[in-house]
Scaffold this motif. Structure first.
Motif, PDB file in Angstrom:
ATOM      1  N   TYR A 154       0.837  -1.202   0.000  1.00 44.77           N
ATOM      2  CA  TYR A 154       0.000   0.000   0.000  1.00 44.77           C
ATOM      3  C   TYR A 154       0.871   1.251   0.000  1.00 44.77           C
ATOM      4  O   TYR A 154       0.631   2.191  -0.770  1.00 44.77           O
ATOM      5  CB  TYR A 154      -0.921   0.009   1.222  1.00 44.77           C
ATOM      6  CG  TYR A 154      -1.784   1.262   1.295  1.00 44.77           C
ATOM      7  CD1 TYR A 154      -3.056   1.260   0.740  1.00 44.77           C
ATOM      8  CD2 TYR A 154      -1.313   2.438   1.872  1.00 44.77           C
ATOM      9  CE1 TYR A 154      -3.843   2.399   0.772  1.00 44.77           C
ATOM     10  CE2 TYR A 154      -2.084   3.579   1.903  1.00 44.77           C
ATOM     11  CZ  TYR A 154      -3.353   3.561   1.344  1.00 44.77           C
ATOM     12  OH  TYR A 154      -4.109   4.703   1.353  1.00 44.77           O
ATOM     13  N   ASN A 155       1.876   1.279   0.856  1.00 40.59           N
ATOM     14  CA  ASN A 155       2.744   2.457   0.944  1.00 40.59           C
ATOM     15  C   ASN A 155       3.476   2.709  -0.365  1.00 40.59           C
ATOM     16  O   ASN A 155       3.663   3.866  -0.773  1.00 40.59           O
ATOM     17  CB  ASN A 155       3.749   2.277   2.089  1.00 40.59           C
ATOM     18  CG  ASN A 155       3.093   2.367   3.449  1.00 40.59           C
ATOM     19  OD1 ASN A 155       2.043   3.004   3.599  1.00 40.59           O
ATOM     20  ND2 ASN A 155       3.683   1.728   4.446  1.00 40.59           N
ATOM     21  N   LYS A 156       3.873   1.639  -1.031  1.00 39.75           N
ATOM     22  CA  LYS A 156       4.535   1.789  -2.334  1.00 39.75           C
ATOM     23  C   LYS A 156       3.564   2.381  -3.352  1.00 39.75           C
ATOM     24  O   LYS A 156       3.909   3.307  -4.100  1.00 39.75           O
ATOM     25  CB  LYS A 156       5.054   0.434  -2.813  1.00 39.75           C
ATOM     26  CG  LYS A 156       5.785   0.504  -4.147  1.00 39.75           C
ATOM     27  CD  LYS A 156       6.275  -0.873  -4.572  1.00 39.75           C
ATOM     28  CE  LYS A 156       6.958  -0.808  -5.927  1.00 39.75           C
ATOM     29  NZ  LYS A 156       7.425  -2.152  -6.375  1.00 39.75           N
ATOM     30  N   SER A 157       2.338   1.861  -3.385  1.00 36.07           N
ATOM     31  CA  SER A 157       1.329   2.375  -4.325  1.00 36.07           C
ATOM     32  C   SER A 157       0.961   3.807  -4.000  1.00 36.07           C
ATOM     33  O   SER A 157       0.675   4.614  -4.893  1.00 36.07           O
ATOM     34  CB  SER A 157       0.077   1.499  -4.286  1.00 36.07           C
ATOM     35  OG  SER A 157       0.359   0.185  -4.680  1.00 36.07           O
ATOM     36  N   ALA A 158       0.972   4.150  -2.705  1.00 32.16           N
ATOM     37  CA  ALA A 158       0.577   5.492  -2.272  1.00 32.16           C
ATOM     38  C   ALA A 158       1.594   6.554  -2.659  1.00 32.16           C
ATOM     39  O   ALA A 158       1.332   7.749  -2.532  1.00 32.16           O
ATOM     40  CB  ALA A 158       0.363   5.509  -0.762  1.00 32.16           C
ATOM     41  N   SER A 159       2.763   6.123  -3.161  1.00 31.98           N
ATOM     42  CA  SER A 159       3.752   7.093  -3.625  1.00 31.98           C
ATOM     43  C   SER A 159       3.377   7.661  -4.986  1.00 31.98           C
ATOM     44  O   SER A 159       3.991   8.621  -5.457  1.00 31.98           O
ATOM     45  CB  SER A 159       5.138   6.444  -3.699  1.00 31.98           C
ATOM     46  OG  SER A 159       5.163   5.419  -4.681  1.00 31.98           O
ATOM     47  N   SER A 160       2.365   7.077  -5.627  1.00 35.62           N
ATOM     48  CA  SER A 160       1.855   7.569  -6.909  1.00 35.62           C
ATOM     49  C   SER A 160       0.507   8.255  -6.687  1.00 35.62           C
ATOM     50  O   SER A 160      -0.306   7.780  -5.886  1.00 35.62           O
ATOM     51  CB  SER A 160       1.673   6.408  -7.888  1.00 35.62           C
ATOM     52  OG  SER A 160       0.845   6.778  -8.969  1.00 35.62           O
ATOM     53  N   PRO A 161       0.240   9.346  -7.381  1.00 36.52           N
ATOM     54  CA  PRO A 161      -1.057  10.029  -7.219  1.00 36.52           C
ATOM     55  C   PRO A 161      -2.262   9.180  -7.599  1.00 36.52           C
ATOM     56  O   PRO A 161      -3.371   9.461  -7.145  1.00 36.52           O
ATOM     57  CB  PRO A 161      -0.938  11.243  -8.155  1.00 36.52           C
ATOM     58  CG  PRO A 161       0.522  11.468  -8.314  1.00 36.52           C
ATOM     59  CD  PRO A 161       1.143  10.101  -8.271  1.00 36.52           C
TER      60      PRO A 161
END
Length: 442
Positions: A154-161
């Protein structure tokens, strides 16, 4: 190269014609075991190769209890943890020895586990796949470890808008239905997931049952042998009885607007969602949206030409009407080159929609879009994996993979007036949700 592509197209079009104008030209064998497990098999000219899908008709849509989002995606991970018969490393070693390509994915409506391997590995694949679906076991410690891995994802995906945009759009647009959250789930639920070991067992027990699943096999195989093996290995899988009560979303009655201040460097984003009906092979309005996507956002569409090529206000703009089992959204997304242009881009989109509502599209243009949808789909059916995905996709939507043929037959019936009436009915201010994302002011 061009000659090869032309020959492939001619072969596919010939197959298409022979198959009584069915867009999906291959025969689908269907067998349902006594326990409710559906076996869908498609002979395909791929000597020595098969694709093997296990389709579970459960996705984030099925996460009906508050505070329990993300569990469909969780099991996409957990299913690779192994069993007593085939622990994780043993399972992986078997696939490695077979030279198999194996993976999984989760969506709002379904979860799929897929393998592409040699045909002579069929019994081995059926053995290891049936075992993990019938006998998956994991400790609370393993559960917590995987829950931590999901937080990392989730944190990795959350680095993208994009995750933030979809989260905000769905959260605003839906008040009641489980489409309110994305497939990965609400962050607060993911943070609490390590405490939900007992619930995870309940989720698996509910949905990983034979009547809720299908085996899809495409490629080079013997039908009689396939069914014998499936009965041998899956026959003792016990049927369940759980039926989820998916909450019904009430009609939206006023425009909703949200904004996301982004802490990192970014260009501005614009996301717009309109509520539309669920996937259907009977509803002309729903099918019309697949054509509207192309009419508004294909690279030859006037809106695309104006915003991307001529004015160069955006570096991309697209539309999507995802197939969903329940009413979902027609989603428009654009990345804008300057924050001062957001309102101008928004107005251009609304103007293009108004033109669609007030001026019938030409029959020639509509026929071109239909032709593009038809033949781009036909051209995609060039390998066992693509064919297996298609069978699985339409099975999970309707329970009948032949619904793909009904859908494309419905496209043929859509008129310019149908497009205009559909746009008038659904593409209204009170039915839309708008989300913008811009770099946070310091």
């Amino acid at each position: 190269m061009k000659k090869s592509i032309f020959l492939v197209m001619m072969l596919l079009l010939s197959t298409f014609s022979v198959a009584q104008n069915k867009i999906f030209p291959f025969k689908i064998n269907k067998v349902v075991l006594d326990n409710g497990l559906t076996v869908l098999s498609v002979p395909f000219d791929s000597p020595g190769i098969i694709a093997y899908y296990t389709v579970v008709r459960a996705g984030s849509r099925n996460e009906v209890e508050p505070g329990k989002s993300g569990f469909a995606h969780f099991f996409e991970h957990m299913m690779f943890r192994g069993t007593e018969k085939y622990p994780e490393q043993v399972y992986n070693d078997i696939l490695k020895r077979l030279g198999a390509d194996s993976n999984a994915f989760t969506t709002a409506d379904w979860t799929a586990y897929h393998i592409v391997a040699s045909s002579d590995a069929l019994e081995t694949i059926i053995d290891i796949e049936s075992d993990r679906f019938m006998n998956l076991k994991y400790t609370e410690e393993q559960f917590k470890t995987e829950a931590g891995a999901i937080l990392g994802e989730y944190n990795k995906s959350a680095s993208s808008p994009f995750l933030a945009l979809y989260e905000k759009l769905q959260d605003l647009a839906f008040t009641t239905h489980t489409y309110k959250h994305t497939t990965i789930g609400f962050l607060k639920d993911i943070l609490d997931m390590p405490n939900q070991y007992d619930y995870s067992l309940k989720f698996f027990d509910r949905y990983y049952r034979p009547e809720n699943c299908a085996i899809v096999v495409v490629g080079d195989f013997d039908q009689n042998k396939l069914i014998q093996l499936v009965k041998k290995y899956y026959g003792n899988w016990k049927r369940g009885n759980y039926k989820p009560e998916i909450p019904v979303e009430p009609p939206q009655t006023e425009e909703k607007v949200g904004h996301i201040p982004w802490k990192g460097k970014t260009l501005p984003y614009l996301a717009i969602g309109y509520h539309i009906p669920e996937f259907s092979t009977k509803n002309v309005e729903r099918a019309a949206f697949d054509l509207i996507v192309e009419l508004l956002f294909s690279k030859t569409a006037p809106l695309y030409q104006k915003l991307v090529i001529e004015k160069q206000w955006v570096d991309f703009i697209n539309g999507d009407a995802p197939d969903r089992r329940d009413p979902f959204l027609f989603i428009i997304m654009a990345r804008i080159k300057n924050e001062s242009l957001i309102d101008s881009v928004k107005n251009e989109i609304f103007n293009a929609i108004e033109e669609l509502k007030t001026k019938p599209v030409s029959k020639k243009r509509l026929d071109e879009v239909k032709s593009y949808l038809k033949y781009s789909f036909a051209m995609s059916l060039d390998n066992p994996n693509s064919v297996a995905y298609t069978v699985g996709h339409y099975f999970q939507l309707t329970g009948d993979p032949e619904s793909v043929n009904e859908l494309y037959a419905l496209y043929d019936k859509i008129t310019p007036q149908d497009i205009m009436k559909t746009a008038q009915k659904y593409l209204t201010p009170q039915n839309r949700t708008i989300v913008t994302l811009t770099e946070e002011k310091k």
